[in-house]
Design an enzyme around this catalytic site. Structure first.
Site, short mmCIF file in Angstrom:
data_model
loop_
_atom_site.label_atom_id
_atom_site.label_comp_id
_atom_site.label_asym_id
_atom_site.label_seq_id
_atom_site.Cartn_x
_atom_site.Cartn_y
_atom_site.Cartn_z
N GLU A 302 1.02 -1.49 0.32
CA GLU A 302 -0.17 -0.19 -0.10
C GLU A 302 1.03 1.29 0.14
O GLU A 302 0.48 2.31 -0.80
CB GLU A 302 -1.02 0.25 0.95
CG GLU A 302 -2.24 1.06 1.14
CD GLU A 302 -3.52 -0.05 2.18
OE1 GLU A 302 -3.45 -0.32 3.26
OE2 GLU A 302 -4.65 0.69 1.78
N HIS A 331 6.67 -27.09 -0.51
CA HIS A 331 6.49 -28.20 -0.99
C HIS A 331 5.32 -27.28 -1.88
O HIS A 331 3.87 -28.66 -1.85
CB HIS A 331 5.56 -28.96 0.28
CG HIS A 331 6.34 -30.03 1.26
ND1 HIS A 331 7.52 -31.30 0.76
CD2 HIS A 331 7.74 -29.39 2.37
CE1 HIS A 331 8.59 -30.88 2.13
NE2 HIS A 331 8.25 -29.49 2.12
N LYS A 445 -13.43 2.66 -2.69
CA LYS A 445 -13.88 3.10 -1.38
C LYS A 445 -15.18 3.91 -1.54
O LYS A 445 -16.16 3.37 -0.74
CB LYS A 445 -13.11 3.59 0.69
CG LYS A 445 -12.20 1.74 0.62
CD LYS A 445 -11.39 3.69 2.19
CE LYS A 445 -10.90 2.49 2.50
NZ LYS A 445 -10.16 3.60 4.39
O1 PA5 Z 1 -2.85 2.00 6.08
C1 PA5 Z 1 -4.34 2.32 6.13
O2 PA5 Z 1 -4.58 3.64 5.62
C2 PA5 Z 1 -5.74 1.78 5.96
O3 PA5 Z 1 -4.63 -0.01 4.93
C3 PA5 Z 1 -6.18 1.42 6.84
O4 PA5 Z 1 -6.07 1.02 8.24
C4 PA5 Z 1 -8.08 1.04 6.54
O5 PA5 Z 1 -8.42 1.07 5.19
C5 PA5 Z 1 -8.63 0.66 7.58
O6 PA5 Z 1 -9.03 1.99 7.80
P1 PA5 Z 1 -9.33 2.94 8.46
O7 PA5 Z 1 -7.97 3.04 9.73
O8 PA5 Z 1 -9.68 4.49 8.42
O9 PA5 Z 1 -10.51 2.39 9.50
#
Ligand code: PA5
Length: 457
Positions: A302, A331, A445
């Site tokens: 990410e 394996h 989202k």
């Molecule tokens: O790293 C990130 O920003 C995302 O993976 C968030 O942690 C995830 O989308 C959850 O978001 P939030 O904590 O706002 O609910």
């Protein structure tokens, strides 16, 4: 960097991670590796990245890279964190509702370092992460609402997976306990000012703790997001922060050969850009690190899988992180690793000292078939498996590095977390992208919400 004292536990003795990058270089692995000259040619870019991190970490929790200051800043908040954890710990079951960065870190650390046999009275922690009505219904039918706590964690305070599951749980509490009592079973960790969850916590008077605004989800495990659930189950959160602070001190140098996070980042970026290694396989030989690898995969993917839309000529960055587990994937995946394209690099993780070993008991018949097992324990067998796999990967010319954990405890995991958060940010800076955002995820989202509105484009 934050100016806080790195010695959070006076007199502590750190057992450092051993980080062996020799097989990322040509002298270790041959022509698919990186030459020392190629690395030295990056000195200017590496120096710039180091300065950016230094400048971007100089304002505590208000800094751009505030996540890298949590180890120094969170000790001041430990009383509030422990207070929330001890209220939660009065329950038999604690449901942690959150997804991605709001869940993965605590899940990973629970698996890695929580005591194998929980102390009497320690609550059971359940992570309510992915939407799965079958799972949630099954979980609820096994719980007693009177001894259940719901901890809702969301940085933005509006992530739809978290919101809908929390609403189901709140309704369940209200139906089981009545509206007034239900309030006493809910806790919140979210942005200090913004979002639906923050407004809700204020409207209903729910006890809450803040996620520092500058700390993004996948970098938040060392904030209340990870520390509260871990304190509930008795993980030594001070040791976790100490380990992270020690690693931060170890990675302060601008010289790539004296800063492991910077060296890992620079080599991984060069393996991608100079050697076309597009896949980053992380393969621990430690079962308890399976979820740590999930945490790493989210952090790496990410943060780095993107391109700079504003920069002319910018091309997509990032290597695809892939989970593997030794010896199981010998394996399953190893054949492909060895003979398919030379487009991968590997990070092995080994454990130097297992808490205990189980000897392999052999009778005369067994010993005739497996004489090499005589006097051996299971830890020695997995160690031999690791050494053999690393050797065939190296002999096949695939760049690889090894991290050796002296032991598996909160201090060492704190070091590992800081190492990878830091290496990820360095890598982003070396690619010339922003490692802290996730613009395309945000598009998805919003589109999911359009589908729920019945108006997808
Ligand atoms: O790293 C990130 O920003 C995302 O993976 C968030 O942690 C995830 O989308 C959850 O978001 P939030 O904590 O706002 O609910």
């Amino acid at each position: 960097m934050s100016s806080g004292n790195t010695d959070l536990r006076p007199g502590h003795q750190t057992k450092q991670l051993v980080i062996d990058t020799a097989n990322f270089y040509m002298e270790g692995v041959g022509r698919e590796g990186i030459s020392r000259t190629a690395l030295a040619a990056q000195t200017r870019e590496i120096g710039q990245a180091q300065r950016r991190i230094q400048d971007g970490s100089s304002a505590g929790l208000n800094a751009e890279f505030a996540a890298l200051n949590l180890a120094h800043e969170m000790p001041a908040q430990l009383p509030q964190i422990r207070a929330m954890a001890s209220d939660l710990a009065r329950h038999q079951d604690v449901l942690v509702v959150g997804i991605g960065g709001s869940s993965l870190g605590a899940k990973a650390l629970q698996q890695a370092v929580a005591p194998q046999t929980p102390l009497a009275g320690t609550p059971r922690l359940h992570f309510v992460e992915n939407i799965d009505p079958y799972f949630l219904q099954g979980l609820l039918s096994s719980l007693d609402a009177g001894s259940t706590a719901v901890l809702c964690i969301s940085k933005s305070g509006g992530t739809i997976e978290t919101v809908v599951q929390y609403l189901v749980l709140r309704d369940w509490l209200v139906r089981q306990l009545g509206g007034k009592n239900a309030i006493r079973h809910q806790w919140v960790i979210t942005d200090p000012k913004r979002g639906w969850l923050r407004e809700l916590a204020e409207r209903d008077g729910l006890p809450s703790l803040p996620v520092p605004p500058q700390v993004g989800g996948r970098y938040s495990v060392l904030s209340a997001v990870g520390l509260v659930p871990l304190a509930v189950i008795g993980v030594d959160i001070e040791a976790l922060l100490q380990g992270a602070a020690d690693n931060a001190a170890r990675c302060a140098d601008a010289d790539v050969t004296a800063n492991p996070a910077l060296e890992i980042a620079a080599l991984c970026v060069l393996l991608d850009t100079r050697r076309s290694k597009r896949t980053a396989v992380m393969m621990p030989y430690v079962n308890r690190l399976q979820l740590f690898v999930d945490w790493y995969c989210q952090l790496w993917a990410e943060s780095l899988g993107k391109w700079d839309r504003a920069r002319p000529g910018s091309t997509p960055a990032g290597t695809l992180p892939v989970r593997a587990m030794g010896a199981v994937d010998q394996h399953s995946q190893l054949q492909m690793y060895l003979e398919s394209r030379h487009d991968k690099f590997f990070t092995f993780i080994e454990l130097e000292t297992c808490e205990y070993d189980l000897p392999v008991p052999l009778d005369g018949f067994d010993a005739r078939h497996f004489p090499f097992l005589s006097g051996r324990g299971l830890a020695e067998v997995i160690d031999a498996e690791f050494r053999a796999t690393r050797q065939v990967i190296t002999d096949a010319g695939h760049p690889n590095m090894t991290i050796r954990l002296p032991v598996l405890n909160a201090d060492v995991l704190g070091q590992l977390i800081d190492l990878y958060q830091r290496a990820t940010i360095y890598a982003g800076l070396l690619y010339g992208i922003n490692p802290l955002d996730q613009p395309s995820v945000e598009i998805g989202k919003r589109l999911a919400i359009d589908y729920l509105r019945g108006t997808p484009r």
